[in-house]
Scaffold this motif. Structure first.
Motif, mmCIF file in Angstrom:
data_model
loop_
_atom_site.group_PDB
_atom_site.id
_atom_site.type_symbol
_atom_site.label_atom_id
_atom_site.label_comp_id
_atom_site.label_asym_id
_atom_site.label_seq_id
_atom_site.Cartn_x
_atom_site.Cartn_y
_atom_site.Cartn_z
ATOM 1 N N LYS A 1 2.877 -5.752 3.564
ATOM 2 C CA LYS A 1 2.278 -6.589 4.606
ATOM 3 C C LYS A 1 2.090 -8.001 4.063
ATOM 4 C CE LYS A 1 -0.333 -2.578 6.107
ATOM 5 N NZ LYS A 1 -1.646 -1.909 6.231
ATOM 6 N N ILE B 1 0.645 6.739 3.283
ATOM 7 C CA ILE B 1 0.159 8.126 3.262
ATOM 8 C C ILE B 1 0.776 8.886 4.435
ATOM 9 C CG2 ILE B 1 -1.903 9.567 3.451
ATOM 10 C CD1 ILE B 1 -3.398 7.292 2.035
ATOM 11 N N HIS C 1 -6.603 1.355 6.534
ATOM 12 C CA HIS C 1 -5.579 0.375 6.150
ATOM 13 C C HIS C 1 -5.353 -0.747 7.153
ATOM 14 C CE1 HIS C 1 -2.982 2.191 9.145
ATOM 15 N NE2 HIS C 1 -3.011 3.353 8.544
ATOM 16 N N GLU D 1 0.846 -1.204 0.000
ATOM 17 C CA GLU D 1 0.000 0.000 0.000
ATOM 18 C C GLU D 1 0.876 1.247 0.000
ATOM 19 O OE1 GLU D 1 -1.710 -0.628 3.835
ATOM 20 O OE2 GLU D 1 -3.391 -1.801 3.077
ATOM 21 N N LEU D 2 0.354 2.339 -0.518
ATOM 22 C CA LEU D 2 1.054 3.614 -0.388
ATOM 23 C C LEU D 2 1.074 3.970 1.088
ATOM 24 C CD1 LEU D 2 -0.370 5.759 -3.337
ATOM 25 C CD2 LEU D 2 1.550 4.137 -3.323
ATOM 26 N N GLU E 1 -5.371 6.438 8.057
ATOM 27 C CA GLU E 1 -4.476 7.602 8.074
ATOM 28 C C GLU E 1 -5.299 8.841 7.728
ATOM 29 O OE1 GLU E 1 -1.535 6.523 8.859
ATOM 30 O OE2 GLU E 1 -0.291 8.309 8.808
HETATM 31 N N1 LIG Z 1 0.438 5.621 6.552
HETATM 32 C C1 LIG Z 1 -0.126 4.569 5.938
HETATM 33 O O1 LIG Z 1 -0.701 4.699 4.851
HETATM 34 C C2 LIG Z 1 -0.058 3.221 6.618
HETATM 35 C C3 LIG Z 1 0.472 3.108 7.901
HETATM 36 N N2 LIG Z 1 0.521 1.891 8.525
HETATM 37 C C4 LIG Z 1 0.058 0.800 7.882
HETATM 38 O O2 LIG Z 1 0.092 -0.432 8.456
HETATM 39 C C5 LIG Z 1 0.821 -0.631 9.670
HETATM 40 C C6 LIG Z 1 0.064 -0.203 10.899
HETATM 41 C C7 LIG Z 1 0.550 -1.147 11.985
HETATM 42 C C8 LIG Z 1 1.122 -2.363 11.321
HETATM 43 C C9 LIG Z 1 1.051 -2.132 9.834
HETATM 44 N N3 LIG Z 1 -0.466 0.856 6.637
HETATM 45 C C10 LIG Z 1 -0.530 2.046 5.981
HETATM 46 N N4 LIG Z 1 -1.074 2.085 4.716
#
Ligand SMILES: NC(=O)c1cnc(OC2CCCC2)nc1N
Length: 336
Positions: free
Chosen positions: A296, A122, A232, A119-120, A180
């Protein structure tokens, strides 16, 4: 000039109908960016709802679209415990470090096949939302991961935060969901232009501006800032019924949440690294800031197997772009 029914039950019926219609059109406009009615028609519906609620205040509920515009200023923010603690993220700064992450994952999973979702990342502030029987009951900042600040009144002003989940999704009785909150760059520039004209100090960057907007004690000020949110992750949930992260994103979308569309799944780390690299330049075309991507493990069962260290998941990592160090420091100096 809304016709006000002369009985409470008739007004209640009218209000319920208006709330459903307004939630539907609000989702189409702010989440799907695909409205069916004009702004004028939308405003007319909201005006009718507000007129009816003004005539019958006992019928006002926290999930009413009329609550979007923020009420009286808060005295401060209560401290709340997240149902499930919020983790932070380890960082990778190169394809090599992504390969090392992949190797650790595959060793821990005894060579099982692994799929990643990317994922981006953000550049905003993490937000934790709790929905009970499909209604938003709380919004909290990340805080120290265990406790955060209850910013529910400010969260309700963010138009892309659903106040009521949509039936199509099959509503879970309890859903803690993370996302976010961010300020799109055009809105950031607009706000700074206003500040400049008023001789006020400029905001340093969209992330700080989003954090400042969420922590406003007066929700009417938050409501004036076009904050946005993209979901997310999950905390505690009952009955969501998904087994992968990507299926979770689709389910959240069906429930009415805004999901960033640029997520992809890959079954090998080399394609993950290529995708990450491709965004180093592409990101300038995005209407919001990203500071990298998040990788992830897609299977929720494998995430559970891998678990977490004291603060970071072993099943996720952030791929960070080299900070534009020079501009970041200069920008901070000049706008401080
Ligand atoms: N800023 C983002 O877009 C973003 C931040 N965190 C996460 O996942 C983390 C959260 C805790 C474990 C995985 N995903 C995102 N897309």
């Amino acid at each position: 000039n809304t016709a006000i029914p002369d009985s409470l039950t008739a007004a209640a019926e009218e209000i319920e109908k208006l709330k459903k219609t307004i939630h539907y059109h609000s989702h189409r406009y702010y989440v799907l960016d695909n409205p069916e009615i004009s702004d004028a028609e939308f405003d007319k519906l909201l005006r009718q709802l507000i007129d009816l609620e003004t005539a019958y205040p006992s019928l006002i509920t926290p999930d009413s679209p009329s609550q979007r515009v923020g009420g009286a200023p808060a005295g401060g923010f209560a401290r709340v415990a997240h149902l499930t603690p919020m983790l932070s993220l380890g960082n990778a700064f190169s394809a090599g470090e992504l390969q090392a992450f992949d190797a650790r994952v595959r060793v821990s999973l005894d060579g099982q096949a692994v799929e990643y979702v990317v994922e981006l990342k953000i550049d905003g502030l993490a937000m934790n939302l709790v929905y009970e029987h499909g209604r938003l009951t709380r919004g909290a900042t990340r805080g120290d991961g265990v406790y955060g600040e209850d910013v529910s009144t400010n969260i309700r002003t963010i138009r892309s935060v659903p106040l009521v989940l949509s039936e199509t999704g099959g509503i879970p009785p309890l859903l803690e969901v993370r996302g976010e909150v961010y300020l799109p760059r055009r809105e950031f520039d607009r706000l700074n232009t206003l500040r400049e004209a008023a001789g006020e100090p400029l905001m340093a960057n969209p992330r700080n501006a989003a954090a400042g907007s969420i922590r406003q004690l007066d929700p009417r000020i938050t409501a004036e800032r076009a904050l946005d949110i993209s979901m997310h992750g999950l905390g505690t949930e009952e009955g969501l019924g998904v087994t992968t992260h990507s299926a979770m994103l689709e389910k959240l979308q069906a429930l009415g949440f805004k999901i960033n569309p640029h997520y992809r799944t890959f079954d090998n780390i080399d394609e993950v690294a290529q995708y990450c690299e491709s965004w180093a330049e592409k990101r300038v075309d995005l209407p919001y800031d990203i500071d990298g991507l998040v990788i992830k493990v897609n299977s929720l069962a494998q995430q559970r197997l891998l678990g977490s260290t004291a603060k970071d998941p072993r099943w996720a990592i952030a791929y960070k772009f080299p900070a534009e160090q020079a501009t970041t420091i200069l920008e901070d100096i000049f706008v401080r």
